[in-house]
Design a protein around this motif. Structure first.
Motif, PDB file in Angstrom:
ATOM      1  N   GLN A  53       0.796  -1.218   0.000  1.00 46.62           N
ATOM      2  CA  GLN A  53       0.000   0.000   0.000  1.00 46.62           C
ATOM      3  C   GLN A  53       0.837   1.282   0.000  1.00 46.62           C
ATOM      4  OE1 GLN A  53      -3.721  -0.395   2.615  1.00 46.62           O
ATOM      5  NE2 GLN A  53      -2.473  -2.098   3.361  1.00 46.62           N
ATOM      6  N   LEU A  54       2.154   1.124   0.044  1.00 45.66           N
ATOM      7  CA  LEU A  54       3.021   2.300   0.028  1.00 45.66           C
ATOM      8  C   LEU A  54       3.026   2.949  -1.355  1.00 45.66           C
ATOM      9  CD1 LEU A  54       6.100   0.957   2.037  1.00 45.66           C
ATOM     10  CD2 LEU A  54       4.285   2.480   2.867  1.00 45.66           C
ATOM     11  N   ARG A  55       3.283   4.249  -1.410  1.00 46.52           N
ATOM     12  CA  ARG A  55       3.329   4.966  -2.683  1.00 46.52           C
ATOM     13  C   ARG A  55       4.417   4.399  -3.597  1.00 46.52           C
ATOM     14  NH1 ARG A  55       3.836   9.271   0.680  1.00 46.52           N
ATOM     15  NH2 ARG A  55       5.901   9.687  -0.218  1.00 46.52           N
ATOM     16  N   SER A  56       5.521   4.016  -2.991  1.00 42.63           N
ATOM     17  CA  SER A  56       6.656   3.527  -3.779  1.00 42.63           C
ATOM     18  C   SER A  56       6.479   2.087  -4.258  1.00 42.63           C
ATOM     19  CB  SER A  56       7.938   3.622  -2.948  1.00 42.63           C
ATOM     20  OG  SER A  56       7.839   2.817  -1.779  1.00 42.63           O
ATOM     21  N   SER A  57       5.419   1.438  -3.791  1.00 42.99           N
ATOM     22  CA  SER A  57       5.200   0.034  -4.146  1.00 42.99           C
ATOM     23  C   SER A  57       4.914  -0.127  -5.643  1.00 42.99           C
ATOM     24  CB  SER A  57       4.018  -0.509  -3.333  1.00 42.99           C
ATOM     25  OG  SER A  57       3.601  -1.756  -3.815  1.00 42.99           O
ATOM     26  N   GLU A  58       5.600  -1.100  -6.265  1.00 35.48           N
ATOM     27  CA  GLU A  58       5.397  -1.409  -7.682  1.00 35.48           C
ATOM     28  C   GLU A  58       4.940  -2.855  -7.803  1.00 35.48           C
ATOM     29  OE1 GLU A  58       8.499  -0.255 -10.374  1.00 35.48           O
ATOM     30  OE2 GLU A  58       9.212   1.335  -9.023  1.00 35.48           O
ATOM     31  N   ALA A  59       3.715  -2.997  -8.295  1.00 37.35           N
ATOM     32  CA  ALA A  59       3.120  -4.328  -8.364  1.00 37.35           C
ATOM     33  C   ALA A  59       3.926  -5.278  -9.242  1.00 37.35           C
ATOM     34  CB  ALA A  59       1.689  -4.223  -8.884  1.00 37.35           C
ATOM     35  N   LEU A  60       4.505  -4.767 -10.332  1.00 33.05           N
ATOM     36  CA  LEU A  60       5.249  -5.638 -11.241  1.00 33.05           C
ATOM     37  C   LEU A  60       6.516  -6.181 -10.579  1.00 33.05           C
ATOM     38  CD1 LEU A  60       4.857  -3.797 -14.671  1.00 33.05           C
ATOM     39  CD2 LEU A  60       3.720  -5.888 -13.876  1.00 33.05           C
ATOM     40  N   ILE A  61       7.121  -5.412  -9.700  1.00 33.82           N
ATOM     41  CA  ILE A  61       8.305  -5.923  -8.979  1.00 33.82           C
ATOM     42  C   ILE A  61       7.877  -7.054  -8.055  1.00 33.82           C
ATOM     43  CG2 ILE A  61       9.990  -5.348  -7.176  1.00 33.82           C
ATOM     44  CD1 ILE A  61      10.325  -2.629  -8.440  1.00 33.82           C
ATOM     45  N   PHE A  62       6.749  -6.881  -7.380  1.00 33.00           N
ATOM     46  CA  PHE A  62       6.245  -7.942  -6.512  1.00 33.00           C
ATOM     47  C   PHE A  62       5.899  -9.191  -7.321  1.00 33.00           C
ATOM     48  CE2 PHE A  62       5.612  -4.649  -3.290  1.00 33.00           C
ATOM     49  CZ  PHE A  62       5.904  -5.335  -2.118  1.00 33.00           C
ATOM     50  N   LYS A  63       5.429  -8.982  -8.567  1.00 33.13           N
ATOM     51  CA  LYS A  63       5.033 -10.126  -9.393  1.00 33.13           C
ATOM     52  C   LYS A  63       6.228 -10.766 -10.097  1.00 33.13           C
ATOM     53  CE  LYS A  63       1.970 -11.380 -13.242  1.00 33.13           C
ATOM     54  NZ  LYS A  63       3.025 -12.025 -14.066  1.00 33.13           N
ATOM     55  N   ASP A  64       6.982  -9.973 -10.823  1.00 29.37           N
ATOM     56  CA  ASP A  64       8.032 -10.539 -11.673  1.00 29.37           C
ATOM     57  C   ASP A  64       9.321 -10.860 -10.918  1.00 29.37           C
ATOM     58  OD1 ASP A  64       6.267 -10.240 -13.788  1.00 29.37           O
ATOM     59  OD2 ASP A  64       7.036  -8.257 -14.340  1.00 29.37           O
ATOM     60  N   PHE A  65       9.697 -10.014 -10.002  1.00 32.21           N
ATOM     61  CA  PHE A  65      10.959 -10.245  -9.295  1.00 32.21           C
ATOM     62  C   PHE A  65      10.772 -11.035  -7.997  1.00 32.21           C
ATOM     63  CE2 PHE A  65      14.474  -9.168  -6.471  1.00 32.21           C
ATOM     64  CZ  PHE A  65      15.568  -9.354  -7.304  1.00 32.21           C
ATOM     65  N   CYS A  66       9.717 -10.693  -7.254  1.00 31.79           N
ATOM     66  CA  CYS A  66       9.502 -11.337  -5.945  1.00 31.79           C
ATOM     67  C   CYS A  66       8.667 -12.611  -6.043  1.00 31.79           C
ATOM     68  CB  CYS A  66       8.818 -10.368  -4.987  1.00 31.79           C
ATOM     69  SG  CYS A  66       9.724  -8.832  -4.716  1.00 31.79           S
TER      70      CYS A  66
ATOM     71  N   LEU B 207       5.325 -12.880  -5.995  1.00 34.02           N
ATOM     72  CA  LEU B 207       4.292 -12.855  -4.970  1.00 34.02           C
ATOM     73  C   LEU B 207       3.065 -13.670  -5.361  1.00 34.02           C
ATOM     74  CD1 LEU B 207       3.219 -11.826  -2.285  1.00 34.02           C
ATOM     75  CD2 LEU B 207       2.458  -9.726  -3.440  1.00 34.02           C
ATOM     76  N   ASP B 208       2.681 -13.642  -6.639  1.00 33.41           N
ATOM     77  CA  ASP B 208       1.494 -14.390  -7.053  1.00 33.41           C
ATOM     78  C   ASP B 208       1.655 -15.882  -6.793  1.00 33.41           C
ATOM     79  OD1 ASP B 208       3.511 -14.426  -8.907  1.00 33.41           O
ATOM     80  OD2 ASP B 208       2.189 -14.318 -10.664  1.00 33.41           O
ATOM     81  N   GLY B 209       2.807 -16.413  -7.147  1.00 33.30           N
ATOM     82  CA  GLY B 209       3.058 -17.840  -6.902  1.00 33.30           C
ATOM     83  C   GLY B 209       3.154 -18.153  -5.412  1.00 33.30           C
ATOM     84  N   ALA B 210       3.756 -17.233  -4.628  1.00 35.56           N
ATOM     85  CA  ALA B 210       3.890 -17.445  -3.190  1.00 35.56           C
ATOM     86  C   ALA B 210       2.521 -17.461  -2.515  1.00 35.56           C
ATOM     87  CB  ALA B 210       4.756 -16.349  -2.587  1.00 35.56           C
ATOM     88  N   LEU B 211       1.633 -16.585  -2.971  1.00 32.46           N
ATOM     89  CA  LEU B 211       0.301 -16.545  -2.385  1.00 32.46           C
ATOM     90  C   LEU B 211      -0.496 -17.805  -2.702  1.00 32.46           C
ATOM     91  CD1 LEU B 211      -0.677 -12.812  -3.067  1.00 32.46           C
ATOM     92  CD2 LEU B 211      -0.151 -13.861  -0.851  1.00 32.46           C
ATOM     93  N   GLU B 212      -0.325 -18.323  -3.913  1.00 32.46           N
ATOM     94  CA  GLU B 212      -1.023 -19.553  -4.281  1.00 32.46           C
ATOM     95  C   GLU B 212      -0.501 -20.742  -3.476  1.00 32.46           C
ATOM     96  OE1 GLU B 212      -3.449 -22.409  -5.906  1.00 32.46           O
ATOM     97  OE2 GLU B 212      -3.630 -20.223  -5.821  1.00 32.46           O
ATOM     98  N   SER B 213       0.803 -20.805  -3.299  1.00 30.15           N
ATOM     99  CA  SER B 213       1.380 -21.890  -2.500  1.00 30.15           C
ATOM    100  C   SER B 213       0.893 -21.814  -1.055  1.00 30.15           C
ATOM    101  CB  SER B 213       2.909 -21.822  -2.531  1.00 30.15           C
ATOM    102  OG  SER B 213       3.394 -22.008  -3.844  1.00 30.15           O
ATOM    103  N   THR B 214       0.798 -20.603  -0.568  1.00 32.45           N
ATOM    104  CA  THR B 214       0.308 -20.411   0.800  1.00 32.45           C
ATOM    105  C   THR B 214      -1.141 -20.853   0.915  1.00 32.45           C
ATOM    106  OG1 THR B 214       1.807 -18.539   1.143  1.00 32.45           O
ATOM    107  CG2 THR B 214      -0.085 -18.704   2.615  1.00 32.45           C
ATOM    108  N   ARG B 215      -1.939 -20.538  -0.094  1.00 31.84           N
ATOM    109  CA  ARG B 215      -3.351 -20.936  -0.088  1.00 31.84           C
ATOM    110  C   ARG B 215      -3.498 -22.453  -0.001  1.00 31.84           C
ATOM    111  NH1 ARG B 215      -7.164 -23.001  -3.044  1.00 31.84           N
ATOM    112  NH2 ARG B 215      -5.714 -23.394  -4.772  1.00 31.84           N
ATOM    113  N   GLN B 216      -2.720 -23.155  -0.798  1.00 30.40           N
ATOM    114  CA  GLN B 216      -2.796 -24.615  -0.801  1.00 30.40           C
ATOM    115  C   GLN B 216      -2.368 -25.192   0.548  1.00 30.40           C
ATOM    116  OE1 GLN B 216      -0.508 -26.045  -4.146  1.00 30.40           O
ATOM    117  NE2 GLN B 216      -1.686 -24.846  -5.643  1.00 30.40           N
ATOM    118  N   ARG B 217      -1.337 -24.618   1.117  1.00 26.61           N
ATOM    119  CA  ARG B 217      -0.843 -25.105   2.401  1.00 26.61           C
ATOM    120  C   ARG B 217      -1.880 -24.869   3.507  1.00 26.61           C
ATOM    121  NH1 ARG B 217       3.556 -23.216   1.544  1.00 26.61           N
ATOM    122  NH2 ARG B 217       3.452 -21.205   2.633  1.00 26.61           N
ATOM    123  N   LEU B 218      -2.516 -23.707   3.477  1.00 22.97           N
ATOM    124  CA  LEU B 218      -3.524 -23.397   4.480  1.00 22.97           C
ATOM    125  C   LEU B 218      -4.754 -24.285   4.327  1.00 22.97           C
ATOM    126  CD1 LEU B 218      -3.284 -19.493   4.469  1.00 22.97           C
ATOM    127  CD2 LEU B 218      -2.512 -21.049   6.274  1.00 22.97           C
TER     128      LEU B 218
END
Length: 411
Positions: free
Chosen positions: A346-359, A361-372
């Motif tokens: 939610q920060l102003r400097s946050s870049e969604a593409l960095i979270f998606k392509d570099f970090c 995050l989309d895959g990490a969230l899906e893995s977390t969902r399955q584990r939960l």
């Protein structure tokens, strides 16, 4: 009665103190703060010399019509000392309550036969005993502990004890502020360089406890240069030292923009990153680091007009946070990581593409969902897993919302 209240008081106090006099040495170094003990490097006589005393003359309570002489008992009574008596009546009631009635009557007869010189001698003895029963104020206790810390000739055990006393005494906000006036923070910060890891650990703990939600103390401790020393201590091979040092750092910079700026100048972001990616670091320290990141990010959200902390836009730092969501062996750490990511997104400097392509995050969230989902099938984990899943879904919605702002949808 033939004698004054002074004699009555003398009798009952003699009897009461006589029963506990043997215990005087056992309590003379005990403060009023919940079983706290004074450092033994300074005798209580030294403390009493520092107190401003006033002489309270207890006049004769009753004068017989056929007796023109008077008797007085002088008592040293320091202002509002813990453990003292607010009035003569209070002392009298205490003395009576601690006396044996039968022995009191016998002693009364003996006192009636005392000469003026013997009576005066007894008065002096009782006065000395009463002084021993008085307890010092918190400020006096802190000064004793500070003096011990500043005395390099004392054994390390005395230093340990002095720090333990200060650890309790700084809990009240006013005491924490007064500690600086007494030169206490300078003495405590000096112990951060002590060769004894136990002493360093307690010193850091004191700074953290005193600085919590206290802008005045935060400013004082930061100005004395404690932050840099604490950040070095985080890397200590002694686990407890690192944890307490990090605790102090968090307390110093939380809700303190000047402290956060100094933290960044001392490469605080890199310190956090190293803790997050190092799997060999104690899990308690890693959790504290994640919690601090979440707290700092939330603080930035509340002050959007301020410049954001630079490491929040560092992609390596962000990836180290996202990777923590794969902590399948510690659901608590995973939950804390999700909280931090939620705030970071939610920060102003946050870049969604960095979270998606570099970090990733989309895959990490899906893995977390399955584990939960798997954990929800276990009775003991179901409720907690459902709570974390609710948080994960919230993070996912924020993430997708940020992505929709930058990704063009084909027409």
């Amino acid at each position: 009665m033939g004698r004054s209240l002074a004699i009555i008081l003398l009798i009952v106090v003699m009897m009461a103190i006589g029963g506990i006099g043997g215990k005087a040495d056992g309590v003379k170094n005990k403060s009023a703060s919940g079983g706290l003990f004074w450092s033994t490097a300074k005798e209580e006589g030294d403390l009493q010399q520092q107190q401003q005393q006033q002489q309270v003359v207890v006049s004769k309570a009753k004068t017989d019509s056929d007796e023109s002489s008077s008797a007085a008992l002088q008592l040293n009574q320091a202002d509002e000392l813990d453990g003292g008596f607010s009035s003569l009546d209070g002392m009298l009631q205490w003395a009576i309550g601690h006396s044996d009635p039968t022995k009191l009557q016998e002693t009364a007869q003996e006192v009636q036969r005392l000469s003026p010189d013997d009576l005066k001698k007894r008065q002096i003895e009782i006065k000395e005993l009463m002084e021993k029963l008085k307890m010092p104020s918190d400020a006096q206790l802190m000064q004793i502990a500070i003096d011990d810390l500043n005395n390099s000739s004392l054994a390390s055990e005395v230093c340990h004890r002095a720090l333990q006393e200060l650890l309790i005494l700084v809990e009240p906000i006013d005491n924490a502020i007064d500690l600086h006036k007494l030169g206490g923070f300078a003495a405590v910060i000096g112990e951060l360089s002590n060769p004894d890891p136990g002493i360093r650990t307690t010193a850091a703990w004191i700074l953290g406890k005193a600085s919590q939600n206290n802008l005045v103390v935060q400013k004082q401790v930061l100005e004395l240069g404690a932050l840099k020393k604490l950040m070095m201590m985080v890397k200590s091979s002694c686990i407890e030292e690192g944890i307490k040092a990090f605790y102090a750092i968090s307390a110093l910079i939380r809700n303190n923009l000047d402290g956060q700026e100094l933290f960044c100048a001392e490469a605080g972001g890199l310190m956090l990153q190293d803790i997050l990616i190092n799997l060999s670091i104690d899990i308690r320290l890693r959790k504290k680091a994640v919690f601090l990141v979440a707290d700092l990010a939330e603080s930035q959200l509340e002050t959007r007009d301020k410049v954001e902390l630079p490491f929040f836009s560092n992609r390596v730092f962000l990836k180290s946070m996202v990777d923590l969501t794969a902590s399948a062996d510690d659901l608590d750490l995973e939950e804390k990581a999700l909280h931090a990511i939620k705030n970071l997104l939610q920060l102003r400097s946050s870049e969604a593409l960095i979270f998606k392509d570099f970090c990733g995050l989309d895959g990490a969230l899906e893995s977390t969902r399955q584990r939960l989902q798997q954990l929800m099938t276990e009775e003991s984990q179901r409720e907690y897993a459902m709570d974390v899943e609710s948080l994960r879904r919230e993070v996912e919605l924020i993430f997708l919302g940020k992505l929709n702002e930058v990704i063009e949808v084909p027409t």
